[in-house]
Motif scaffolding. Structure first.
Motif, PDB file in Angstrom:
ATOM      1  N   TRP A  28       0.861  -1.188   0.000  1.00  0.00           N
ATOM      2  CA  TRP A  28       0.000   0.000   0.000  1.00  0.00           C
ATOM      3  C   TRP A  28       0.893   1.233   0.000  1.00  0.00           C
ATOM      4  CZ3 TRP A  28      -5.452   0.377   2.052  1.00  0.00           C
ATOM      5  CH2 TRP A  28      -5.866   1.693   2.271  1.00  0.00           C
ATOM      6  N   LEU A  29       0.927   1.938  -1.104  1.00  0.00           N
ATOM      7  CA  LEU A  29       1.564   3.250  -1.165  1.00  0.00           C
ATOM      8  C   LEU A  29       0.468   4.234  -1.528  1.00  0.00           C
ATOM      9  CD1 LEU A  29       4.092   4.935  -0.870  1.00  0.00           C
ATOM     10  CD2 LEU A  29       4.584   4.546  -3.281  1.00  0.00           C
ATOM     11  N   GLY A  30      -0.057   4.900  -0.510  1.00  0.00           N
ATOM     12  CA  GLY A  30      -1.265   5.681  -0.682  1.00  0.00           C
ATOM     13  C   GLY A  30      -1.017   7.174  -0.783  1.00  0.00           C
ATOM     14  N   THR A  51      -0.422  10.950 -12.877  1.00  0.00           N
ATOM     15  CA  THR A  51       0.774  11.409 -12.172  1.00  0.00           C
ATOM     16  C   THR A  51       1.119  10.470 -11.033  1.00  0.00           C
ATOM     17  OG1 THR A  51       0.298  13.718 -12.720  1.00  0.00           O
ATOM     18  CG2 THR A  51       1.783  13.319 -10.868  1.00  0.00           C
ATOM     19  N   ARG A  52       0.136  10.120 -10.236  1.00  0.00           N
ATOM     20  CA  ARG A  52       0.401   9.234  -9.101  1.00  0.00           C
ATOM     21  C   ARG A  52       0.755   7.811  -9.559  1.00  0.00           C
ATOM     22  NH1 ARG A  52       1.797  13.139  -6.538  1.00  0.00           N
ATOM     23  NH2 ARG A  52       0.692  13.913  -4.693  1.00  0.00           N
ATOM     24  N   ALA A  53       0.154   7.336 -10.626  1.00  0.00           N
ATOM     25  CA  ALA A  53       0.532   6.022 -11.151  1.00  0.00           C
ATOM     26  C   ALA A  53       1.983   6.036 -11.627  1.00  0.00           C
ATOM     27  CB  ALA A  53      -0.403   5.615 -12.282  1.00  0.00           C
ATOM     28  N   ASP A  54       2.392   7.101 -12.304  1.00  0.00           N
ATOM     29  CA  ASP A  54       3.777   7.219 -12.756  1.00  0.00           C
ATOM     30  C   ASP A  54       4.755   7.264 -11.589  1.00  0.00           C
ATOM     31  OD1 ASP A  54       2.956   7.233 -15.393  1.00  0.00           O
ATOM     32  OD2 ASP A  54       3.097   9.411 -15.618  1.00  0.00           O
ATOM     33  N   GLN A  55       4.293   7.803 -10.459  1.00  0.00           N
ATOM     34  CA  GLN A  55       5.127   7.866  -9.256  1.00  0.00           C
ATOM     35  C   GLN A  55       5.046   6.585  -8.431  1.00  0.00           C
ATOM     36  OE1 GLN A  55       3.178  11.429  -7.902  1.00  0.00           O
ATOM     37  NE2 GLN A  55       4.883  12.753  -8.495  1.00  0.00           N
ATOM     38  N   ARG A  56       4.381   5.569  -8.967  1.00  0.00           N
ATOM     39  CA  ARG A  56       4.315   4.214  -8.411  1.00  0.00           C
ATOM     40  C   ARG A  56       3.476   4.121  -7.132  1.00  0.00           C
ATOM     41  NH1 ARG A  56       8.444   0.730  -7.381  1.00  0.00           N
ATOM     42  NH2 ARG A  56       7.249  -0.880  -8.432  1.00  0.00           N
ATOM     43  N   PHE A  57       2.553   5.065  -6.965  1.00  0.00           N
ATOM     44  CA  PHE A  57       1.558   4.896  -5.906  1.00  0.00           C
ATOM     45  C   PHE A  57       0.634   3.742  -6.278  1.00  0.00           C
ATOM     46  CE2 PHE A  57       3.060   9.111  -4.985  1.00  0.00           C
ATOM     47  CZ  PHE A  57       2.876   9.270  -3.615  1.00  0.00           C
ATOM     48  N   THR A  58       0.015   3.148  -5.262  1.00  0.00           N
ATOM     49  CA  THR A  58      -0.896   2.026  -5.500  1.00  0.00           C
ATOM     50  C   THR A  58      -2.314   2.282  -5.003  1.00  0.00           C
ATOM     51  OG1 THR A  58      -0.209   0.973  -3.407  1.00  0.00           O
ATOM     52  CG2 THR A  58       0.969   0.323  -5.416  1.00  0.00           C
ATOM     53  N   VAL A  59      -2.498   3.256  -4.093  1.00  0.00           N
ATOM     54  CA  VAL A  59      -3.806   3.496  -3.486  1.00  0.00           C
ATOM     55  C   VAL A  59      -4.076   4.991  -3.449  1.00  0.00           C
ATOM     56  CG1 VAL A  59      -5.237   3.224  -1.415  1.00  0.00           C
ATOM     57  CG2 VAL A  59      -3.589   1.439  -2.029  1.00  0.00           C
ATOM     58  N   ILE A  60      -5.290   5.366  -3.801  1.00  0.00           N
ATOM     59  CA  ILE A  60      -5.748   6.747  -3.704  1.00  0.00           C
ATOM     60  C   ILE A  60      -6.896   6.797  -2.701  1.00  0.00           C
ATOM     61  CG2 ILE A  60      -6.704   8.723  -4.937  1.00  0.00           C
ATOM     62  CD1 ILE A  60      -3.831   7.899  -5.812  1.00  0.00           C
ATOM     63  N   GLN A  61      -6.783   7.638  -1.673  1.00  0.00           N
ATOM     64  CA  GLN A  61      -7.794   7.737  -0.631  1.00  0.00           C
ATOM     65  C   GLN A  61      -8.704   8.933  -0.935  1.00  0.00           C
ATOM     66  OE1 GLN A  61      -4.414   6.140   2.504  1.00  0.00           O
ATOM     67  NE2 GLN A  61      -5.789   7.740   3.231  1.00  0.00           N
ATOM     68  N   ALA A  62      -9.996   8.667  -1.140  1.00  0.00           N
ATOM     69  CA  ALA A  62     -10.936   9.704  -1.565  1.00  0.00           C
ATOM     70  C   ALA A  62     -12.287   9.492  -0.878  1.00  0.00           C
ATOM     71  CB  ALA A  62     -11.092   9.688  -3.079  1.00  0.00           C
ATOM     72  N   VAL A  63     -13.083  10.570  -0.833  1.00  0.00           N
ATOM     73  CA  VAL A  63     -14.317  10.589  -0.046  1.00  0.00           C
ATOM     74  C   VAL A  63     -15.523  10.830  -0.948  1.00  0.00           C
ATOM     75  CG1 VAL A  63     -15.449  11.559   1.991  1.00  0.00           C
ATOM     76  CG2 VAL A  63     -12.954  11.655   1.792  1.00  0.00           C
ATOM     77  N   PHE A 288       8.968   0.221   8.816  1.00  0.00           N
ATOM     78  CA  PHE A 288       9.929  -0.617   9.528  1.00  0.00           C
ATOM     79  C   PHE A 288       9.383  -1.066  10.883  1.00  0.00           C
ATOM     80  CE2 PHE A 288      14.204   0.689   7.369  1.00  0.00           C
ATOM     81  CZ  PHE A 288      13.641   0.430   6.130  1.00  0.00           C
ATOM     82  N   ALA A 289       8.401  -0.347  11.426  1.00  0.00           N
ATOM     83  CA  ALA A 289       7.772  -0.755  12.686  1.00  0.00           C
ATOM     84  C   ALA A 289       6.749  -1.863  12.494  1.00  0.00           C
ATOM     85  CB  ALA A 289       7.118   0.440  13.359  1.00  0.00           C
ATOM     86  N   GLY A 290       6.471  -2.243  11.239  1.00  0.00           N
ATOM     87  CA  GLY A 290       5.574  -3.360  10.977  1.00  0.00           C
ATOM     88  C   GLY A 290       4.348  -3.041  10.153  1.00  0.00           C
ATOM     89  N   ALA A 291       4.264  -1.815   9.621  1.00  0.00           N
ATOM     90  CA  ALA A 291       3.081  -1.440   8.842  1.00  0.00           C
ATOM     91  C   ALA A 291       3.028  -2.193   7.523  1.00  0.00           C
ATOM     92  CB  ALA A 291       3.086   0.061   8.573  1.00  0.00           C
ATOM     93  N   LEU A 292       1.801  -2.406   7.017  1.00  0.00           N
ATOM     94  CA  LEU A 292       1.591  -3.115   5.749  1.00  0.00           C
ATOM     95  C   LEU A 292       1.973  -2.260   4.545  1.00  0.00           C
ATOM     96  CD1 LEU A 292      -1.243  -2.028   4.126  1.00  0.00           C
ATOM     97  CD2 LEU A 292      -2.225  -2.918   6.239  1.00  0.00           C
ATOM     98  N   GLY A 293       2.130  -0.971   4.747  1.00  0.00           N
ATOM     99  CA  GLY A 293       2.464  -0.009   3.702  1.00  0.00           C
ATOM    100  C   GLY A 293       2.421   1.370   4.334  1.00  0.00           C
ATOM    101  N   ASN A 326       7.593  12.413  -5.045  1.00  0.00           N
ATOM    102  CA  ASN A 326       8.426  11.634  -5.965  1.00  0.00           C
ATOM    103  C   ASN A 326       9.328  10.632  -5.254  1.00  0.00           C
ATOM    104  OD1 ASN A 326       7.876  12.533  -8.775  1.00  0.00           O
ATOM    105  ND2 ASN A 326       8.391  14.555  -7.954  1.00  0.00           N
ATOM    106  N   GLN A 327       9.598  10.853  -3.984  1.00  0.00           N
ATOM    107  CA  GLN A 327      10.502   9.964  -3.247  1.00  0.00           C
ATOM    108  C   GLN A 327       9.799   8.790  -2.584  1.00  0.00           C
ATOM    109  OE1 GLN A 327      12.106  13.015  -0.754  1.00  0.00           O
ATOM    110  NE2 GLN A 327      13.685  13.616  -2.231  1.00  0.00           N
ATOM    111  N   MET A 328       8.475   8.813  -2.485  1.00  0.00           N
ATOM    112  CA  MET A 328       7.764   7.710  -1.846  1.00  0.00           C
ATOM    113  C   MET A 328       7.944   6.396  -2.594  1.00  0.00           C
ATOM    114  SD  MET A 328       6.367   8.610   1.039  1.00  0.00           S
ATOM    115  CE  MET A 328       7.872   9.574   1.281  1.00  0.00           C
ATOM    116  N   GLN A 329       8.135   6.464  -3.904  1.00  0.00           N
ATOM    117  CA  GLN A 329       8.314   5.231  -4.672  1.00  0.00           C
ATOM    118  C   GLN A 329       9.532   4.439  -4.220  1.00  0.00           C
ATOM    119  OE1 GLN A 329       9.656   5.957  -8.876  1.00  0.00           O
ATOM    120  NE2 GLN A 329       9.454   8.113  -8.246  1.00  0.00           N
TER     121      GLN A 329
END
Length: 446
Positions: A28-30, A51-63, A288-293, A326-329
């Motif tokens: 999960w890279l949201g 843009t977010r797909a190109d930056q290799r995000f995988t999840v978009i959080q929207a309401v 690193f603390a154990g999160a799924l993403g 850009n660095q989250m990828q």
């Protein structure tokens, strides 16, 4: 029509991660795009998603029912999500699905399907929290137990064949009364009835809390979400993740709303703004603390801001290319470059830690280990925690995704590793590999 570009997701067998329907890992890279449905037209929504797909995000959080007057102010096409009932109230049992024209929900459908075509999942909040708990914000409160369930069932049925949906209840508000809990439970029950339980469900809490505080034991909750929030520099989100990690029953967790890039620190522009170093730190600490993403956010993206002010300091199209985004990828690339599902947090790798901003965070698999240093301070390592008589050591650069080979070492004793540079903006990850595994360099698929 069933969209096939994104496979169905489920919780991993060890209850620590999310996986695709074939059992392969899902990272999960949201990104928080809370006002996406409400404020962007098709052209701009597509630009943002690409843009977010190109930056290799995988999840978009929207309401769906957005925070910024999402009931009363129409979307880019002049449409609102709900009709008013006989009492003049916006009614969740009356979604505006007119047979004439391009309605609000047609627009939601378009964005969900466009995201799927780009390999993106939508973490979809049925409503922002002010619509059931007006602790702050504009509301109005429109939900009760009955209409929450009806609305949830309608949403579940509408999106039951779209694998790229993840349901997110809550919406930045606490559950402080029995009615609040009942509304959320009713909505969850409705969603499950409508989609036959095909989609995962989590809960977005208020700042400084985890969903586990309110609803960990609820059967509908598949994984936890924390909001470490925007109040303080160096927020120890690793402790919130750690508390979730060891709760029973076991459920995966992640930081779904950490400090946003260019967000005023403590909501006060006079204190300055969180920057790329801050958002990188929260990402590596949490994962690193154990999160799924992890979820990234930018203050002018979630709001899709158009006007500069001290509180929102740029237009959203400029914000889309900020350094942190850009660095989250590179977080994702590192985690996917080693066996994913066996990974555990392990602070015992660290022989000597630091406090506050310099806190070191460690994670490992059976034959590899990662240790993050936010400011490039020396890392003293208790060797022998992974397999192998000798280990290969690398420095991984969270700013560029590059690496430097350090050398090969005996896997015993306490060794000190000195990062190439130090100081703010000079964070590094120490990578240790069992030499016999012949893993590729950090950040490359194994």
């Amino acid at each position: 029509m069933e969209i096939q570009a994104t496979p169905w997701l489920k919780v991993s067998e060890n209850q620590r991660f999310l996986v695709k329907e074939d059992g392969t890992p899902f990272f999960w890279l949201g990104d928080t795009a809370w006002e996406l449905f409400h404020r962007l037209d098709r052209e701009n929504a597509e630009l943002y998603l690409k843009t977010r797909a190109d930056q290799r995000f995988t999840v978009i959080q929207a309401v769906a029912l957005a925070e910024f007057e999402g009931l009363t102010v129409p979307n880019a096409y002049g449409r609102k999500p709900l009709l008013q009932n006989g009492s003049g109230q916006y009614d969740p049992t009356l979604p505006d699905v007119s047979t004439e024209g391009y309605d609000y929900w047609d627009h939601v459908d378009y964005i969900v399907d466009k995201a799927a075509s780009l390999g993106l999942y939508i973490a979809l909040l049925p409503t922002w929290g002010d619509k059931f708990n007006l602790a702050w914000g504009k509301g109005p409160v429109i939900f009760n137990v009955e209409n929450a369930k009806i609305y949830g069932r309608w949403l579940g049925e509408r999106y039951k064949d779209r694998p790229n949906i993840i349901w997110v209840l809550g919406g930045d508000r606490p559950l402080t009364t029995a009615l609040h809990f009942a509304v959320i439970r009713g909505m969850a029950e409705g969603l499950k009835e409508g989609d036959s339980g095909r989609h995962l469900i989590t809960f977005h809490p208020m700042g400084g809390y985890s969903s586990s505080y309110h609803v960990h034991d609820e059967s509908w909750l598949d994984f936890n979400m924390i909001q470490s929030g925007h109040g303080d520099l160096n927020k120890d989100n690793y402790n919130l993740i750690g508390m979730d990690y060891y709760k029973t029953p076991l459920k995966p967790t992640l930081d779904g709303e950490p400090c946003y890039e260019d967000h005023p620190i403590g909501f006060k522009p006079e204190r300055g703004y969180f920057d790329a170093a801050d958002v990188r730190k929260t990402a590596y600490w949490a994962v690193f603390a154990g999160a799924l993403g992890h979820t990234y956010g930018h203050h002018c993206i979630w709001s899709f801001n158009q006007e500069r002010s001290p509180y929102f300091i740029m237009q959203w199209k400029d914000a889309a290319q900020r350094p942190g985004a850009n660095q989250m990828q590179f977080v994702r690339a590192l985690m996917e470059s080693r066996p994913f599902l066996e990974r555990v947090p392990d602070q015992n790798l660290i022989a000597e830690n630091y406090e506050g901003a310099n806190h070191l965070q460690a994670t490992r698999g059976k034959n590899y280990a990662f240790i993050y240093t936010p400011d490039g301070l020396n890392i003293k390592v208790n060797m022998g925690k992974i397999s192998g008589e000798t280990v290969r050591a690398y420095w991984y650069d969270p700013r560029t995704g590059g690496f430097q080979f350090i050398g090969t070492y005996e896997n015993k004793g306490i060794l000190t590793f000195v990062p190439p540079t130090s100081g703010r903006e000079n964070d590094w990850v120490l990578v240790l590999d069992d030499e016999s595994m012949n893993y590729p360099v950090p950040g490359k698929q194994y």
